[in-house]
Design a protein around this motif. Sequence first.
Motif, short mmCIF file in Angstrom:
data_model
loop_
_atom_site.label_atom_id
_atom_site.label_comp_id
_atom_site.label_asym_id
_atom_site.label_seq_id
_atom_site.Cartn_x
_atom_site.Cartn_y
_atom_site.Cartn_z
N ARG A 27 0.83 -1.21 0.00
CA ARG A 27 0.00 0.00 0.00
C ARG A 27 0.87 1.25 0.00
NH1 ARG A 27 -1.48 3.26 4.00
NH2 ARG A 27 -0.90 1.79 5.64
N LEU A 28 1.91 1.26 0.85
CA LEU A 28 2.78 2.43 0.92
C LEU A 28 3.56 2.63 -0.38
CD1 LEU A 28 4.27 2.59 4.52
CD2 LEU A 28 2.54 4.04 3.48
N PHE A 29 4.00 1.53 -0.97
CA PHE A 29 4.72 1.64 -2.24
C PHE A 29 3.78 2.21 -3.32
CE2 PHE A 29 8.63 -1.38 -2.04
CZ PHE A 29 9.05 -0.72 -0.89
N TYR A 30 2.52 1.83 -3.28
CA TYR A 30 1.55 2.37 -4.22
C TYR A 30 1.37 3.87 -3.98
CZ TYR A 30 -2.82 3.32 -6.64
OH TYR A 30 -3.78 3.86 -7.46
N ILE A 47 9.81 6.55 -6.56
CA ILE A 47 10.12 5.16 -6.83
C ILE A 47 10.91 4.60 -5.65
CG2 ILE A 47 11.36 3.55 -8.33
CD1 ILE A 47 10.90 5.54 -10.61
N PRO A 48 10.35 3.62 -4.92
CA PRO A 48 11.10 3.05 -3.79
C PRO A 48 12.26 2.18 -4.26
CG PRO A 48 8.98 1.93 -4.06
CD PRO A 48 9.01 3.06 -5.06
N VAL A 49 13.40 2.36 -3.62
CA VAL A 49 14.58 1.52 -3.86
C VAL A 49 14.81 0.73 -2.59
CG1 VAL A 49 17.02 1.46 -4.46
CG2 VAL A 49 15.55 3.26 -5.40
N ILE A 50 14.62 -0.57 -2.63
CA ILE A 50 14.72 -1.41 -1.45
C ILE A 50 16.19 -1.62 -1.11
CG2 ILE A 50 14.16 -3.65 -0.44
CD1 ILE A 50 11.85 -3.78 -2.53
N LEU A 107 7.15 -7.14 -5.40
CA LEU A 107 7.36 -5.70 -5.20
C LEU A 107 8.06 -5.09 -6.41
CD1 LEU A 107 8.45 -5.67 -1.44
CD2 LEU A 107 6.27 -4.85 -2.37
N ILE A 108 9.04 -5.79 -6.94
CA ILE A 108 9.77 -5.26 -8.09
C ILE A 108 8.92 -5.33 -9.36
CG2 ILE A 108 11.75 -5.74 -9.61
CD1 ILE A 108 13.35 -6.27 -7.04
N LYS A 109 8.16 -6.37 -9.50
CA LYS A 109 7.26 -6.48 -10.65
C LYS A 109 6.27 -5.31 -10.67
CE LYS A 109 3.97 -9.56 -10.83
NZ LYS A 109 3.19 -10.83 -10.93
N ASN A 110 5.94 -4.81 -9.47
CA ASN A 110 4.99 -3.71 -9.36
C ASN A 110 5.66 -2.33 -9.35
OD1 ASN A 110 2.65 -5.30 -9.33
ND2 ASN A 110 2.89 -5.74 -7.15
N ASN A 133 17.29 -10.83 -12.27
CA ASN A 133 17.02 -9.42 -12.61
C ASN A 133 16.26 -8.70 -11.50
OD1 ASN A 133 18.22 -9.80 -15.17
ND2 ASN A 133 16.27 -10.50 -16.03
N LEU A 134 16.60 -9.03 -10.26
CA LEU A 134 15.95 -8.39 -9.12
C LEU A 134 16.87 -7.39 -8.42
CD1 LEU A 134 14.09 -11.49 -7.58
CD2 LEU A 134 13.16 -9.68 -9.06
N VAL A 135 17.94 -7.02 -9.10
CA VAL A 135 18.87 -6.00 -8.60
C VAL A 135 19.04 -4.94 -9.67
CG1 VAL A 135 21.24 -5.52 -7.87
CG2 VAL A 135 20.13 -7.65 -7.18
N HIS A 136 19.02 -3.67 -9.26
CA HIS A 136 19.13 -2.57 -10.23
C HIS A 136 20.32 -1.67 -9.98
CE1 HIS A 136 14.93 -3.88 -9.80
NE2 HIS A 136 14.95 -3.81 -11.11
N VAL A 137 20.86 -1.72 -8.78
CA VAL A 137 22.02 -0.88 -8.46
C VAL A 137 22.80 -1.54 -7.33
CG1 VAL A 137 20.77 0.55 -6.76
CG2 VAL A 137 22.72 1.51 -7.99
N ILE A 138 24.12 -1.33 -7.36
CA ILE A 138 25.00 -1.84 -6.31
C ILE A 138 25.61 -0.65 -5.59
CG2 ILE A 138 27.13 -3.12 -5.86
CD1 ILE A 138 26.39 -4.88 -8.29
#
Length: 256
Positions: free
Chosen positions: A120-123, A131-134, A153-156, A186-191
């Motif tokens: 809900r919060l991410f929405y 855009i949340p970055v976990i 979460l990432i798919k959304n 493909n569940l990582v976008h940044v290091i």
Amino acid sequence: MVDLHCHILQGVDDGADSMKTSLEMAETAVGEGISTIVATPHHQHPHFQNDGASVRSAVEVLNARIQEYGIPLTIKTGQEVRLYGEITKDLSAGDSLSLADSKYVLVEFPTSQIPAYTSRLFYELSSEGYIPVIAHPERNNVFKEQPDKLYELIKNGALSQLTTSSLTGHLGKDIKIFSQQLLEANLVHVIASDAHNVGGRTFRFREAWNEVEKLYGKETVFMMRENAQLIAEDKHVYMEPPEPVRKKKKRLFGIF
């Protein structure tokens, strides 16, 4: 190179304990090839509160000292925000901060929990243009046991940030293996480093890039480095379609 997650500000959380340590971290970062650090002190953490105004002030002081010492590094504002109910409102008010004043928000979960209200919060965040970055999902016990929760979460629309020390094995073999599984899916976008000092919790980018290149090639290294820059510049990141994590089967008595 940009480091999007670093506890370089002195005396505000469990990171740098003095200006001396902050400056040592700055020099170490430059040696790793880093030109920009987004300072991300803990906020809304059970033990640390760092409102937006105080973070901006601390960043201004540190940048002045870095310039005084001639260190070729720029510090930008951010927070590692423990997810909480008022995050969207506080981002608008400036009490909570995004990464380098971008639309990207570094969000931390408790180590052993994914709050029930996360989706809900991410929405809500996405509805307001954020855009949340976990932060470091590879270290969350729930994600390790139920990686499909991260996948959903990432798919959304969420992104995730992996820690260099997780990839290098300094946080344990299991975390290293899970980090590799997240990259493969493909569940990582940044290091980023999540550096706290120049000792046990330092930057380790060179080692991490070596690991990534060895397993996934130079293209993946380039994409991860470029994404950090794009986030800091408030631009769109590169994303591959996420996939569910496929955990490797264990061999029993020589038979699968």
